[in-house]
Design a protein around this motif. Structure first.
Motif, mmCIF file in Angstrom:
data_model
loop_
_atom_site.group_PDB
_atom_site.id
_atom_site.type_symbol
_atom_site.label_atom_id
_atom_site.label_comp_id
_atom_site.label_asym_id
_atom_site.label_seq_id
_atom_site.Cartn_x
_atom_site.Cartn_y
_atom_site.Cartn_z
ATOM 1 N N GLN A 57 -3.955 15.671 -5.499
ATOM 2 C CA GLN A 57 -2.790 14.820 -5.266
ATOM 3 C C GLN A 57 -1.529 15.501 -5.784
ATOM 4 N N ALA A 112 -2.741 1.932 -4.460
ATOM 5 C CA ALA A 112 -2.374 3.346 -4.386
ATOM 6 C C ALA A 112 -3.526 4.122 -3.762
ATOM 7 N N THR A 113 -3.332 4.591 -2.551
ATOM 8 C CA THR A 113 -4.398 5.287 -1.830
ATOM 9 C C THR A 113 -3.800 6.240 -0.804
ATOM 10 N N ALA A 155 3.536 5.782 -5.748
ATOM 11 C CA ALA A 155 3.373 4.753 -6.781
ATOM 12 C C ALA A 155 3.817 5.269 -8.143
ATOM 13 N N THR A 190 0.953 14.140 -7.292
ATOM 14 C CA THR A 190 1.314 13.661 -8.622
ATOM 15 C C THR A 190 0.611 14.441 -9.718
ATOM 16 N N SER A 239 0.849 -1.182 0.000
ATOM 17 C CA SER A 239 0.000 0.000 0.000
ATOM 18 C C SER A 239 0.891 1.242 0.000
ATOM 19 N N VAL A 240 0.682 2.126 -0.983
ATOM 20 C CA VAL A 240 1.496 3.341 -1.114
ATOM 21 C C VAL A 240 0.580 4.497 -1.503
ATOM 22 N N THR A 241 1.079 5.719 -1.373
ATOM 23 C CA THR A 241 0.322 6.871 -1.847
ATOM 24 C C THR A 241 0.371 6.913 -3.371
ATOM 25 N N PRO A 242 -0.603 7.563 -4.007
ATOM 26 C CA PRO A 242 -0.579 7.641 -5.475
ATOM 27 C C PRO A 242 0.702 8.274 -6.014
ATOM 28 N N THR A 293 -0.186 -3.584 -6.132
ATOM 29 C CA THR A 293 -0.009 -2.240 -5.598
ATOM 30 C C THR A 293 -1.366 -1.596 -5.331
#
Length: 293
Positions: A218, A130-131, A106, A220, A100-103, A128
């Motif tokens: 976000q 992504a949240t 990721a 990203t 589990s990772v942040t967007p 993966t």
């Protein structure tokens, strides 16, 4: 009439019959199964009694299948072949490890390195998630998480520092081509600023004034806008290191700001047994960690 599952013959008896039917000899079947000849003959006899059918003719030198036995052998062999194929597919399937990772993590760090991970850990399938939501290891069935956190951590968790948040201001070289770099804080305020959900710009520029500019949910997305030349984004150096190296982004001011919390690799503590989760954990530490202090 189809037999119910509870009325199916014992598996050992079916196996003894299948091997005996192929070898047409109890002694040869016993050698293949690693049991005694008497045990094989007893299993076949029990099967015949269970089915109330004669499957073999016992000859002085071996066995001969009856017509019923020959037909049954074809179906039983097909069933064992199906079981063998299913088992083979199961064993060939890669072990799945969920991270589990942040967007932003990721998109900027993990996804660009997936080919490298797949080459290093060919027997592992990485899932993966992504949240921005903090994952629960048990409820969400997560093996490893990257969390923006501060120590100490609960005793049931193992955590390793990946990197601190060193925030820098970046923009497309096309936007910055007519600017004299590095920019002063005053000149930076005059450019279109791209905001994310964290909105560190007021702290970065040390101003209480409201700063205008496009707002994204976000980091990203703000970085994508910066890459498109739409403004200046504020981001953790780790997330833009690749773009800075290739020249897709440039750092527009020398000012940086290190801000907590930091990015940690986290998982539940488990007994010392090296498995696929351990392999992904070690790979993440070797390829994604920037700080070791």
């Amino acid at each position: 009439m189809t037999l119910s599952r509870r009325k199916l013959p014992p598996l050992n008896a079916l196996r003894a019959f299948e091997v005996s039917g192929r070898r047409l000899n109890f002694r040869a079947a016993a050698e293949e199964l690693g049991v005694t000849q008497g045990a094989v003959a007893q299993q076949v006899r029990a099967l015949e009694e269970h089915l109330d059918q004669t499957l073999f003719q016992r000859l002085p030198r071996g066995l001969a299948l009856t017509s019923q036995g020959a037909t049954y052998l074809m179906d039983v062999t097909r069933a064992f072949d199906t079981l063998g194929d299913a088992t083979g597919r199961l064993l060939e399937r890669p072990t799945t490890v969920t991270i589990s990772v942040t967007p932003t993590f990721a998109a900027k760090l993990l996804i660009p390195r997936l080919a490298e991970l797949n080459a290093a850990l060919s027997g592992v399938e990485l899932r993966t998630v992504a949240t921005e939501t903090l994952s629960d290891f048990d409820r969400d069935q997560v093996d490893i998480a990257v969390r923006l956190a501060r120590p100490p951590f609960p005793s049931g968790l193992q955590a390793k520092l990946l990197f601190h948040q060193e925030l820098i201001a970046v923009a497309s070289p096309h936007l910055a081509q007519d600017l004299l770099l590095p920019l002063s804080a005053e000149r930076l305020r005059q450019l279109p600023l791209l905001h994310d959900a964290h909105d560190h710009w007021p702290l970065f520029l040390r101003t209480g004034d409201k700063l205008s500019g496009a707002v994204f949910s976000q980091t990203t997305l703000a970085l994508d806008a910066a890459l498109a030349g739409q403004g200046v984004a504020l981001a953790c150096r780790a997330f833009v290191a690749g773009d800075l190296e290739t020249g897709r982004l440039v750092q527009v001011t020398d000012k940086t700001m290190t801000k907590g919390p930091s990015y940690f690799l986290v998982r539940k503590r488990s007994p010392p047994l090296f498995n696929s989760t351990d392999a992904v954990w070690e790979w993440c530490l070797s390829r994604l960690a920037l700080d070791n202090d």
